[in-house]
Design an enzyme around this catalytic site. Structure first.
Site, PDB file in Angstrom:
ATOM      1  N   ASP A 188       0.863  -1.180   0.000  1.00  0.00           N
ATOM      2  CA  ASP A 188       0.000   0.000   0.000  1.00  0.00           C
ATOM      3  C   ASP A 188       0.897   1.226   0.000  1.00  0.00           C
ATOM      4  O   ASP A 188       1.626   1.473   0.966  1.00  0.00           O
ATOM      5  CB  ASP A 188      -0.924   0.009   1.221  1.00  0.00           C
ATOM      6  N   GLU A 272      -1.358  -1.707  -6.200  1.00  0.00           N
ATOM      7  CA  GLU A 272      -2.542  -1.041  -6.750  1.00  0.00           C
ATOM      8  C   GLU A 272      -2.185  -0.314  -8.039  1.00  0.00           C
ATOM      9  O   GLU A 272      -1.055   0.148  -8.221  1.00  0.00           O
ATOM     10  CB  GLU A 272      -3.113  -0.031  -5.749  1.00  0.00           C
ATOM     11  N   ASP A 353      -3.345   1.747   6.921  1.00  0.00           N
ATOM     12  CA  ASP A 353      -2.397   1.320   5.908  1.00  0.00           C
ATOM     13  C   ASP A 353      -2.175  -0.185   5.930  1.00  0.00           C
ATOM     14  O   ASP A 353      -2.111  -0.830   4.876  1.00  0.00           O
ATOM     15  CB  ASP A 353      -1.069   2.058   6.095  1.00  0.00           C
TER      16      ASP A 353
END
Length: 402
Positions: A188, A272, A353
């Site tokens: 992340d 991501e 997170d």
């Protein structure tokens, strides 16, 4: 399974005065040929709706050399001028394929410049590189060895804005696959922490630009006080460029070490699909996002996973990794950026997170195992109603552009 790839090995070198003068003259000729060919192509297209090919540009270059005005082009290696035309042809091919914008002219005011030498324009003998039109080999600082038993196919000489000289050697290489492992990790990306791993580890963000911000501001103030066109202004510009180079070098070093570690320790890396270009439109966070360099980290992970036999999975950008409870699967309605710890209705307390990294890993492993059958629910950012998330997409395992 090992396969041969092309890798670029970049080294710094220190040219003698004669070599620096020859390279500067070469850069100028390469820039002139590129700009003149671009001008001719632009005039032909907008004036006559006619395209000019590389072959026609090459023939025009031969005629340019015969004129008294451009006779000096014969003083540099013709290989470099032909390479400039090939680069222009590639730029137009990318433009017509809608992969890039219209080619731009090269500015003579910018100190950054480069020229590409193919195998016929340099000599490689006993580990020494001698360029065309030069009597002595370059004084290269060999910070790492080239692959054993290989020779460079091209050599790209460049000078950056700080006045440093580099040579990039393109060589074939066969990277040895990393030892097999069953470990997988989700990443992340963030600002406070550069990345948060699904293992719970948070990698601190060095914030190199922020550390050198005072030094950069001082150098820029000194530059603004110098008279335009003066030698002192050129010196001040180089001082500003050196600060920028220091920031970029330190940032690149951290990202290389982090990406190499992640690829070596894990068989699968899940990230991501962030749209950094859109995120940079946030005026309050743009500077911090640029300093984090998420795009560079992703690029490094892509080609290193391809080299060492690892798998990189990229999940959809709309996946609600931060708002999704990893325990019960509930998606929170709202979760502002200033909320770093939140509690789900099921009573589970989440670190924002770490929870996001674990959800990213879960979604990536599900995409690997089930393919296009994985379609978690999300809340639409436009309608406020529940909608179906797009399927996670696999990263394209490709070789970086060299």
């Amino acid at each position: 399974m090992t396969r041969q790839v092309k890798r670029t090995f970049k080294y710094r070198f220190y040219p003698m005065d004669e070599q620096a003068a020859e390279l500067s003259r070469t850069f100028g000729c390469v820039r002139l040929v590129y700009n003149k060919a671009l001008e001719e192509r632009t005039r032909a297209w907008y004036g006559e709706q006619r395209r000019i090919s590389y072959v026609q540009s090459s023939a025009a270059l031969t005629e340019w050399k015969k004129t008294e005005e451009l006779a000096f082009l014969t003083q540099v290696s013709s290989v470099l001028l032909q390479q400039a035309l090939r680069h222009l042809q590639t730029a137009f091919a990318n433009f017509f394929a809608k992969r890039a914008k219209y080619p731009r002219f090269k500015s003579r005011k910018k100190p950054r410049a480069s020229a590409e030498y193919t195998r016929s324009a340099f000599t490689w003998r006993e580990g020494k590189l001698t360029l065309a039109k030069m009597a002595q080999p370059l004084d290269i600082r060999w910070s790492r060895p080239l692959p054993e038993g290989t020779e460079p196919s091209t050599a790209t000489v460049s000078r950056d804005a700080a006045g440093r000289w580099f040579v990039s050697l393109l060589c074939p290489d066969t990277p040895a696959p990393a030892p097999a492992t069953n470990a997988a990790v989700g990443l992340d990306a963030g600002i406070t922490s550069l990345v948060t791993l699904s293992t719970g580890e948070k990698v601190a963000n060095p914030r190199h630009e922020r550390q050198d911000r005072a030094r950069l501001a001082r150098a820029q103030r000194e530059l603004s006080r110098k008279a335009k066109g003066s030698a002192n202004r050129a010196k001040a510009r180089r001082r500003v460029a050196k600060v920028h180079a220091r920031i970029a070098d330190r940032r690149r070093d951290v990202l290389h070490k982090l990406s190499t570690r992640l690829v070596r320790e894990n068989q699968t890396v899940v990230i991501e699909d962030l749209t950094v270009r859109n995120l940079l439109k946030n005026g309050k966070l743009a500077r911090a996002i640029s300093d984090a360099a998420w795009t560079h980290l992703r690029s490094m992970l892509e080609y290193k996973c391809a080299w060492y036999g690892r798998e990189l999975v990229v999940i959809d950008r709309w996946f609600p990794s931060s708002k999704l409870c990893g325990n019960c699967g509930t998606v929170a309605s709202k979760l502002p950026l200033n909320v770093r710890v939140w509690t789900c209705a099921c009573g589970t307390m989440h670190d924002r997170d770490i929870n996001a990294a674990r959800n990213i890993l879960t979604a990536g492993l599900a995409a690997t195992a089930c393919g296009d059958g994985v379609r978690p629910q999300r809340e639409s950012s436009r309608t406020g109603r529940s909608s179906v998330k797009q399927e996670p997409q696999r990263a394209t395992a490709g070789i970086p552009r060299l």
